[in-house]
Design a protein around this motif. Structure first.
Motif, PDB file in Angstrom:
ATOM      1  N   LEU A 202      12.028   6.567 -30.178  1.00 48.46           N
ATOM      2  CA  LEU A 202      13.021   5.641 -29.610  1.00 48.46           C
ATOM      3  C   LEU A 202      14.245   6.332 -29.002  1.00 48.46           C
ATOM      4  O   LEU A 202      15.290   5.719 -28.853  1.00 48.46           O
ATOM      5  N   LYS A 203      14.105   7.586 -28.656  1.00 46.98           N
ATOM      6  CA  LYS A 203      15.269   8.365 -28.213  1.00 46.98           C
ATOM      7  C   LYS A 203      15.995   7.717 -27.028  1.00 46.98           C
ATOM      8  O   LYS A 203      17.209   7.495 -27.075  1.00 46.98           O
ATOM      9  N   GLU A 204      15.276   7.430 -25.967  1.00 46.21           N
ATOM     10  CA  GLU A 204      15.902   6.840 -24.777  1.00 46.21           C
ATOM     11  C   GLU A 204      16.325   5.398 -25.029  1.00 46.21           C
ATOM     12  O   GLU A 204      17.409   4.973 -24.645  1.00 46.21           O
ATOM     13  N   GLU A 205      15.442   4.676 -25.704  1.00 42.99           N
ATOM     14  CA  GLU A 205      15.659   3.243 -25.941  1.00 42.99           C
ATOM     15  C   GLU A 205      16.941   2.953 -26.733  1.00 42.99           C
ATOM     16  O   GLU A 205      17.602   1.933 -26.523  1.00 42.99           O
ATOM     17  N   THR A 206      17.287   3.849 -27.637  1.00 46.15           N
ATOM     18  CA  THR A 206      18.435   3.587 -28.527  1.00 46.15           C
ATOM     19  C   THR A 206      19.707   4.329 -28.122  1.00 46.15           C
ATOM     20  O   THR A 206      20.715   4.252 -28.823  1.00 46.15           O
ATOM     21  N   LYS A 207      19.669   5.027 -27.002  1.00 43.82           N
ATOM     22  CA  LYS A 207      20.813   5.873 -26.605  1.00 43.82           C
ATOM     23  C   LYS A 207      22.136   5.101 -26.556  1.00 43.82           C
ATOM     24  O   LYS A 207      23.127   5.506 -27.154  1.00 43.82           O
ATOM     25  N   GLU A 208      22.158   3.974 -25.845  1.00 44.35           N
ATOM     26  CA  GLU A 208      23.386   3.182 -25.710  1.00 44.35           C
ATOM     27  C   GLU A 208      23.741   2.478 -27.020  1.00 44.35           C
ATOM     28  O   GLU A 208      24.913   2.399 -27.394  1.00 44.35           O
ATOM     29  N   MET A 209      22.702   1.998 -27.695  1.00 40.89           N
ATOM     30  CA  MET A 209      22.913   1.309 -28.969  1.00 40.89           C
ATOM     31  C   MET A 209      23.514   2.263 -30.003  1.00 40.89           C
ATOM     32  O   MET A 209      24.376   1.880 -30.800  1.00 40.89           O
ATOM     33  N   TYR A 210      23.067   3.495 -29.973  1.00 36.34           N
ATOM     34  CA  TYR A 210      23.581   4.511 -30.890  1.00 36.34           C
ATOM     35  C   TYR A 210      25.081   4.721 -30.668  1.00 36.34           C
ATOM     36  O   TYR A 210      25.862   4.806 -31.617  1.00 36.34           O
TER      37      TYR A 210
ATOM     38  N   TRP B  74      26.964   1.865 -32.081  1.00 34.92           N
ATOM     39  CA  TRP B  74      26.986   1.971 -33.543  1.00 34.92           C
ATOM     40  C   TRP B  74      28.065   2.956 -33.990  1.00 34.92           C
ATOM     41  O   TRP B  74      28.881   2.651 -34.867  1.00 34.92           O
ATOM     42  N   LYS B  75      28.093   4.129 -33.350  1.00 34.86           N
ATOM     43  CA  LYS B  75      29.073   5.143 -33.722  1.00 34.86           C
ATOM     44  C   LYS B  75      30.502   4.694 -33.392  1.00 34.86           C
ATOM     45  O   LYS B  75      31.458   5.115 -34.046  1.00 34.86           O
ATOM     46  N   ASN B  76      30.644   3.829 -32.405  1.00 37.28           N
ATOM     47  CA  ASN B  76      31.960   3.290 -32.045  1.00 37.28           C
ATOM     48  C   ASN B  76      32.284   2.002 -32.806  1.00 37.28           C
ATOM     49  O   ASN B  76      33.253   1.311 -32.491  1.00 37.28           O
ATOM     50  N   LYS B  77      31.430   1.685 -33.775  1.00 33.12           N
ATOM     51  CA  LYS B  77      31.619   0.519 -34.654  1.00 33.12           C
ATOM     52  C   LYS B  77      31.579  -0.832 -33.921  1.00 33.12           C
ATOM     53  O   LYS B  77      32.162  -1.809 -34.369  1.00 33.12           O
ATOM     54  N   LYS B  78      30.872  -0.847 -32.794  1.00 34.34           N
ATOM     55  CA  LYS B  78      30.702  -2.119 -32.087  1.00 34.34           C
ATOM     56  C   LYS B  78      29.566  -2.929 -32.730  1.00 34.34           C
ATOM     57  O   LYS B  78      29.508  -4.141 -32.595  1.00 34.34           O
ATOM     58  N   ILE B  79      28.662  -2.211 -33.375  1.00 35.10           N
ATOM     59  CA  ILE B  79      27.600  -2.885 -34.138  1.00 35.10           C
ATOM     60  C   ILE B  79      27.536  -2.287 -35.542  1.00 35.10           C
ATOM     61  O   ILE B  79      27.971  -1.148 -35.764  1.00 35.10           O
ATOM     62  N   LYS B  80      26.996  -3.054 -36.478  1.00 31.88           N
ATOM     63  CA  LYS B  80      26.965  -2.629 -37.882  1.00 31.88           C
ATOM     64  C   LYS B  80      25.765  -1.728 -38.164  1.00 31.88           C
ATOM     65  O   LYS B  80      24.786  -1.723 -37.423  1.00 31.88           O
TER      66      LYS B  80
END
Length: 218
Positions: A28-36, A39-45
């Motif tokens: 899932l490397k490409e698929e999760t790039k933006e989501m990651y 997550w690190k910016n605390k926009k998602i839990k």
């Protein structure tokens, strides 16, 4: 009161790598790039990011089992646990991952009778899905499970609490512990809180330090 408990995080602390990293790097490397980044910016839990990763493995149960078997425990983990028990302590795992893979890794390494506090997970739709209970005494809307609440409760059972961790979900739990062993990003978080800690690389390192401190014996 029991003598002591050694409480440890699982992914990245008791293991060499986080399971979610094994999965993302593999599938899932490409698929999760933006989501990651979110997550690190605390926009998602945490539960949202990890829930997405685990839920989108898109492999059969047998194939996921093979992926789980790629999780390598710390080379000294099994011996460390035996040593803790031989010294009259309990070794306890706390994890914001899921018992779905933790239980399999422990069994594969012949580690039995270790108490594990973690999120429930089940296999369905070619992935691992969290099953969270908002009424559970240890529930956290961010991590699924609140490690601090667990340590708070365990402090009533033990004279001394040792804690080992590597990341932000460990911070509040570590602040309650008598002696903390830290690696990874947890080091910086503890420094910010002015909490004393002992840096470690692996569990043989922790064992040597415990003996030097006169806390435990061979």
């Amino acid at each position: 009161m029991k003598k002591f408990a050694f409480i440890s995080d699982f992914d990245g602390t008791l293991t060499e790598r986080d399971f979610y990293k094994i999965i993302t790097d593999e599938y899932l490397k490409e698929e999760t790039k933006e989501m990651y980044k979110d997550w690190k910016n605390k926009k998602i839990k945490d539960v949202e990011y990890l829930g997405y990763v685990f839920g989108n493995i898109k492999r059969t149960e047998k194939e996921i089992y093979d992926d789980i078997m790629k999780i390598k425990l710390d080379h000294f983990a099994a011996e460390f646990i035996k040593n803790i028990e031989a010294n009259g302590g309990d070794f306890i795992i706390v994890s914001a991952g899921t018992g779905y893979y933790i239980d399999k890794v422990l069994k594969n390494n012949q580690i039995q009778d270790v108490e594990v506090y973690t999120n429930k997970g089940i296999f369905k739709d070619n992935g691992i899905h969290f099953v969270l209970d908002k009424n559970d005494e240890f529930y956290s809307e961010i991590y699924g499970i609140d490690k601090m609440k667990i340590v708070k409760k365990l402090k009533n059972k033990y004279d001394k609490i040792f804690y080992a961790g590597d990341s932000e979900p460990d911070l509040k739990a570590a602040l309650l512990a008598d002696i903390v062993f830290a690696k990874g990003k947890l080091i910086d978080f503890l420094k910010q809180e002015n909490k004393e800690f002992i840096e470690f690389n692996d569990f043989s390192d922790i064992w040597k330090k415990l003996k030097t401190m006169g806390e435990l014996e061979d």
